[in-house]
Write a protein that holds these residues in place. Structure first.
Motif, mmCIF file in Angstrom:
data_model
loop_
_atom_site.group_PDB
_atom_site.id
_atom_site.type_symbol
_atom_site.label_atom_id
_atom_site.label_comp_id
_atom_site.label_asym_id
_atom_site.label_seq_id
_atom_site.Cartn_x
_atom_site.Cartn_y
_atom_site.Cartn_z
ATOM 1 N N LEU A 1 1.525 7.382 -4.432
ATOM 2 C CA LEU A 1 1.737 5.941 -4.442
ATOM 3 C C LEU A 1 0.616 5.272 -3.666
ATOM 4 N N TYR B 1 0.056 3.939 -8.877
ATOM 5 C CA TYR B 1 -0.007 5.341 -8.502
ATOM 6 C C TYR B 1 -1.330 5.931 -8.963
ATOM 7 N N ASP C 1 3.963 -2.370 0.716
ATOM 8 C CA ASP C 1 3.496 -1.150 1.364
ATOM 9 C C ASP C 1 2.167 -0.746 0.728
ATOM 10 N N PHE D 1 4.223 -1.145 -9.070
ATOM 11 C CA PHE D 1 3.699 -0.025 -8.310
ATOM 12 C C PHE D 1 2.383 0.442 -8.932
ATOM 13 N N ASN E 1 11.224 1.652 -2.039
ATOM 14 C CA ASN E 1 10.253 2.461 -2.755
ATOM 15 C C ASN E 1 10.905 3.667 -3.433
ATOM 16 N N PHE E 2 10.230 4.174 -4.473
ATOM 17 C CA PHE E 2 10.608 5.410 -5.143
ATOM 18 C C PHE E 2 9.765 6.541 -4.549
ATOM 19 N N PHE F 1 -1.740 5.077 -12.708
ATOM 20 C CA PHE F 1 -0.555 4.563 -13.388
ATOM 21 C C PHE F 1 -0.064 3.299 -12.719
ATOM 22 N N SER G 1 9.650 -2.151 -12.003
ATOM 23 C CA SER G 1 11.078 -1.882 -11.894
ATOM 24 C C SER G 1 11.849 -3.156 -11.596
ATOM 25 N N TYR H 1 2.743 -0.949 -3.490
ATOM 26 C CA TYR H 1 3.720 -1.588 -4.345
ATOM 27 C C TYR H 1 3.999 -3.012 -3.890
#
Lengths: 111, 110
Positions: free
Chosen positions: A45, A35, A56, A33, B97-98, A91, A95, A48
């Motif tokens: 966001l 950010y 997305d 991801f 997604n988070f 950032f 995950s 990712y």
């Protein structure tokens, strides 16, 4: 494990220049991801990836922003041309299923 | 789309308990998280809870989940000055997604 690694940690550039931010995710993680964090807008966001494929990118602000993930251990976020409003902390996080870990961030200042 | 909300500020006295609250909208959320961000640093994963649990305790941290009301809270017992930071609530629908809240800035007064 060294955690998520980002470089550079700080970047100061002039408006109009190209900026490339780099990220190495935690080994074995399958999602990555990007950010952006500012005082005004908080944590946003940008894009990712899952298994190196962009899933997305609706958060990418403009065509000036592009991100790539050529392999499972490396990703870049490029801004070309950069503008002062791009100044922020960027950032990278990675995950595997339920736990997401963040890198230390790159503080970008565009003059 | 999914949304996560938090109050933006909380002040407590050193030694008191802190309770940070969060609400979310996605009823299919699988995991709920709390992250801590200290000045100049990245977000650090503090703890998370699976959606079929009501409570999780880890030393001074207690997470409570009310799935019916879509409400998550983080209680910090015996709050110390080192707990001063921004705390982010986040939710995740397994494999997707988070989604993060705006963060609650906790100030611990001596």
């Amino acid at each position: 494990d060294a955690g998520v690694i980002q470089s550079p940690r700080h970047e100061v550039t002039e408006m109009g220049q190209e900026v490339t931010l780099r990220c190495k995710p935690i080994s074995g993680h399958n999602s990555l991801f990007w950010y952006r964090q500012t005082m005004m807008r908080g944590l946003e966001l940008l894009i990712y990836f899952n298994n190196n494929v962009p899933i997305d990118d609706s958060g990418m602000p403009e065509d000036r922003f592009s991100a790539k993930m050529p392999n499972a251990s490396f990703s870049t976020l490029k801004i070309q041309p950069s503008e002062p409003r791009d100044s922020a902390v960027y950032f990278c996080a990675s995950s595997l299923f339920r736990e997401q870990f963040f890198g230390p961030g790159t503080r970008l200042t565009v003059l | 789309g999914e949304d996560v909300e938090q109050s933006l500020f909380l002040s407590v006295r050193e030694g008191d308990s802190s309770v940070i609250n969060c609400t979310y909208t996605d009823s299919s959320s699988t995991y709920l998280y709390w992250y801590k961000q200290e000045p100049g640093a990245g977000l650090q994963l503090l703890t998370y809870i699976f959606s079929n649990m009501d409570m999780k305790q880890d030393q001074r941290l207690t997470v409570l989940l009310n799935k019916k009301d879509k409400h998550l809270s983080l209680r910090i017992a015996d709050t110390q000055t080192g707990d001063s930071a921004i705390y982010f609530c986040a939710e995740n629908n397994y494999g997707q997604n988070f989604v993060f809240g705006p963060g609650t800035r906790l100030s611990v007064l001596p």
